[in-house]
Scaffold this motif. Structure first.
Motif, PDB file in Angstrom:
ATOM      1  N   THR A   1      17.770  66.432  94.990  1.00 35.81           N
ATOM      2  CA  THR A   1      17.978  67.733  95.621  1.00 35.81           C
ATOM      3  C   THR A   1      17.353  67.770  97.018  1.00 35.81           C
ATOM      4  OG1 THR A   1      17.619  68.603  93.382  1.00 35.81           O
ATOM      5  CG2 THR A   1      17.665  70.213  95.175  1.00 35.81           C
ATOM      6  N   LYS A   2      16.317  66.960  97.218  1.00 37.62           N
ATOM      7  CA  LYS A   2      15.502  67.031  98.428  1.00 37.62           C
ATOM      8  C   LYS A   2      16.080  66.129  99.519  1.00 37.62           C
ATOM      9  CE  LYS A   2      13.133  69.666  95.699  1.00 37.62           C
ATOM     10  NZ  LYS A   2      12.041  69.228  94.875  1.00 37.62           N
TER      11      LYS A   2
ATOM     12  N   SER B   1      19.195  67.154  87.609  1.00 31.52           N
ATOM     13  CA  SER B   1      18.206  67.703  88.540  1.00 31.52           C
ATOM     14  C   SER B   1      16.993  66.785  88.533  1.00 31.52           C
ATOM     15  CB  SER B   1      17.779  69.115  88.100  1.00 31.52           C
ATOM     16  OG  SER B   1      17.081  69.043  86.873  1.00 31.52           O
ATOM     17  N   GLY B   2      16.073  67.042  89.425  1.00 30.64           N
ATOM     18  CA  GLY B   2      14.827  66.276  89.424  1.00 30.64           C
ATOM     19  C   GLY B   2      14.073  66.476  88.119  1.00 30.64           C
ATOM     20  N   MET B   3      14.101  67.689  87.608  1.00 31.38           N
ATOM     21  CA  MET B   3      13.371  67.937  86.363  1.00 31.38           C
ATOM     22  C   MET B   3      14.029  67.238  85.167  1.00 31.38           C
ATOM     23  SD  MET B   3      10.700  69.137  87.343  1.00 31.38           S
ATOM     24  CE  MET B   3      10.091  68.822  85.684  1.00 31.38           C
TER      25      MET B   3
ATOM     26  N   PHE C   1       3.687  69.286  90.637  1.00 33.45           N
ATOM     27  CA  PHE C   1       4.729  70.308  90.643  1.00 33.45           C
ATOM     28  C   PHE C   1       4.653  71.088  89.320  1.00 33.45           C
ATOM     29  CE2 PHE C   1       9.410  71.274  90.356  1.00 33.45           C
ATOM     30  CZ  PHE C   1       9.499  72.016  91.517  1.00 33.45           C
TER      31      PHE C   1
ATOM     32  N   ASP D   1       6.601  60.108  90.350  1.00 35.12           N
ATOM     33  CA  ASP D   1       7.487  61.105  90.958  1.00 35.12           C
ATOM     34  C   ASP D   1       7.312  60.922  92.457  1.00 35.12           C
ATOM     35  OD1 ASP D   1       8.501  63.398  92.192  1.00 35.12           O
ATOM     36  OD2 ASP D   1       7.888  64.750  90.584  1.00 35.12           O
TER      37      ASP D   1
ATOM     38  N   SER E   1      13.742  63.801  92.658  1.00 36.21           N
ATOM     39  CA  SER E   1      14.625  64.949  92.755  1.00 36.21           C
ATOM     40  C   SER E   1      15.506  64.635  93.949  1.00 36.21           C
ATOM     41  CB  SER E   1      13.818  66.227  93.009  1.00 36.21           C
ATOM     42  OG  SER E   1      14.701  67.222  93.492  1.00 36.21           O
TER      43      SER E   1
END
Ligand SMILES: *Cc1c(COP(=O)(O)O)cnc(C)c1O
Length: 392
Positions: free
Chosen positions: A206-207, A85-87, A111, A182, A204
């Motif tokens: 995900t985006k 994941s991004g995290m 974030f 980031d 991330s």
């Protein structure tokens, strides 16, 4: 990697590894393990794996490696490591760079989960100073002899502050610190982070990179020494590697990344100009607008205002909710970078755990709505947003 190709060509072709079947599309190697022809071959693989040799999917996988090679080529770094994941990417990048007694300077508009990672590191004896990321004087004043990392979102979520990558890099490098960016809001398409002096760039995926709101993912880009050294060592042993299935989704997403992100940014720019000054809005926040405090920097650093837009409804939370509930095409959700347009009310969702004062510091007012522009027809989107503004 074929450096002379331009971005759109690289996004479609770079990093591909074809099996003995010569398949056209990127293959999905949905396997955690690999078979060795002999015990001696297994022993040799564990001593040193070659470029196209794998041991275990937590360490690497052919599909994941295709994605890593493609994104490193786009970002202009020697290598990349894909994460769950991004995290996992942010946590991996920061944790691989510091130890007890080290110091991190970070921008305060960040974030929420990134702020949490910094808190965890503080618990392990890492010092953290938060600064107003837009003020280079504050970065300079925060530097200490033990500062190892300067960390920030190049465009902040959701305030859309733009931070001067070259300016921070100069200060960080003078003090011997590494710059970790980031870069989610700028996306790889508008990223010039490495050319501007960033050492490590995290996304991330995900985006915008998935772009269809399907799966989680992240990636850390940097020098080969860092990526295959401390970063890979930390992430592979702590379980943060990307699933090969997710890497396959990301490879597919990347093929259309440039087309999507440019269309999204063009709609965001058109709609920001069209609604700016509307009597239901106290502010229209878009780095591509002349009145944005870092407009010139955004243009120099990204060549675009990006795909994200902030609309601050003058009537506060009630007006923001009326606006959100009147939208037809734009969905109320909290992802971003999706092909579908998404509107978020940060104060009551993504940033509800902060106090009013903390929200004010990072620019989140009760009326703020964050819009992630999708790839729908821009005229339809403008009509939807204008109708919702009338209803607000
Ligand atoms: C979404 C996001 C993250 C976290 O990414 P996940 O894939 O959700 O773990 C980190 N930083 C920024 C700026 C983000 O928008």
């Amino acid at each position: 990697m074929t450096q002379e190709w331009n971005t759109r060509t690289k996004l479609v072709h770079d990093g591909i590894r074809r099996s003995q079947y010569g398949e056209m599309a990127e293959a999905l190697f949905l396997t955690q393990g690999f078979v060795y022809p002999t015990a001696e071959a297994a022993e040799a693989r564990f001593i040193a794996s070659g470029d196209d040799e794998f041991i275990y999917a937590r360490y690497g996988n052919p599909t994941t490696r295709m994605f890593e090679d493609r994104i490193a080529s786009i970002e202009g770094t020697e290598d990349a490591f894909a994460t769950a994941s991004g995290m996992a990417a942010i946590n991996g990048a920061l944790t691989a760079l510091v130890k007890m007694g080290d110091h991190i300077v970070a921008a305060r508009q960040m974030f929420g989960s990134c702020l949490h990672v910094l808190k965890v590191l503080q618990g392990f004896g890492v010092e953290v100073t938060l600064v107003d990321g837009t003020k280079l004087d504050e970065w300079r004043a925060a530097m200490r002899p033990n500062t190892k990392v300067c960390f920030f979102e190049s465009v902040s979520n959701p305030g859309l502050e733009v931070i001067d990558i070259a300016g921070v890099a100069e200060i960080a490098h003078a003090g011997g610190a590494v710059v970790v960016v980031d870069n989610v809001f700028s996306s790889p398409i508008f990223s010039r982070a490495v050319a501007l002096g960033a050492d490590v760039v995290a996304y991330s995926t995900t985006k915008h990179i998935d772009g269809g709101g399907r799966v989680l993912g992240g990636v850390v880009c940097g020098t080969r020494a860092f990526i295959r050294g401390p970063l890979e060592t930390y992430v592979k042993h702590t379980g943060g590697a990307m699933s090969p299935f997710h890497a396959w989704i990301m490879l597919n997403g990347m093929q259309t990344l440039d087309l999507r992100v440019r269309a999204q940014a063009a709609s965001a720019a058109m709609i920001a100009s069209a609604v700016a000054g509307h009597d239901k809005l106290s502010r229209t926040i878009y780095p591509g607008l002349m009145d944005h405090p870092q407009h010139a920097l955004a243009m120099a650093q990204m060549g675009s205002g990006g795909t994200m837009l902030g609309l601050d409804l003058a009537g506060g939370k009630e007006a923001a909710f009326r606006f959100l509930n009147a939208l037809n095409i734009v969905s109320i959700s909290n992802n971003l970078g999706d092909a579908k347009s998404i509107a978020t009310h940060p104060a009551t969702t993504t940033h509800k755990n902060l106090t009013d004062e903390e929200r004010a510091v990072i620019g989140i007012t009760p009326g703020l709505v964050r819009i992630s522009m999708g790839i729908e027809d821009s005229g339809d989107l403008l009509a939807d947003i204008q109708a919702a503004l009338s209803a607000a």
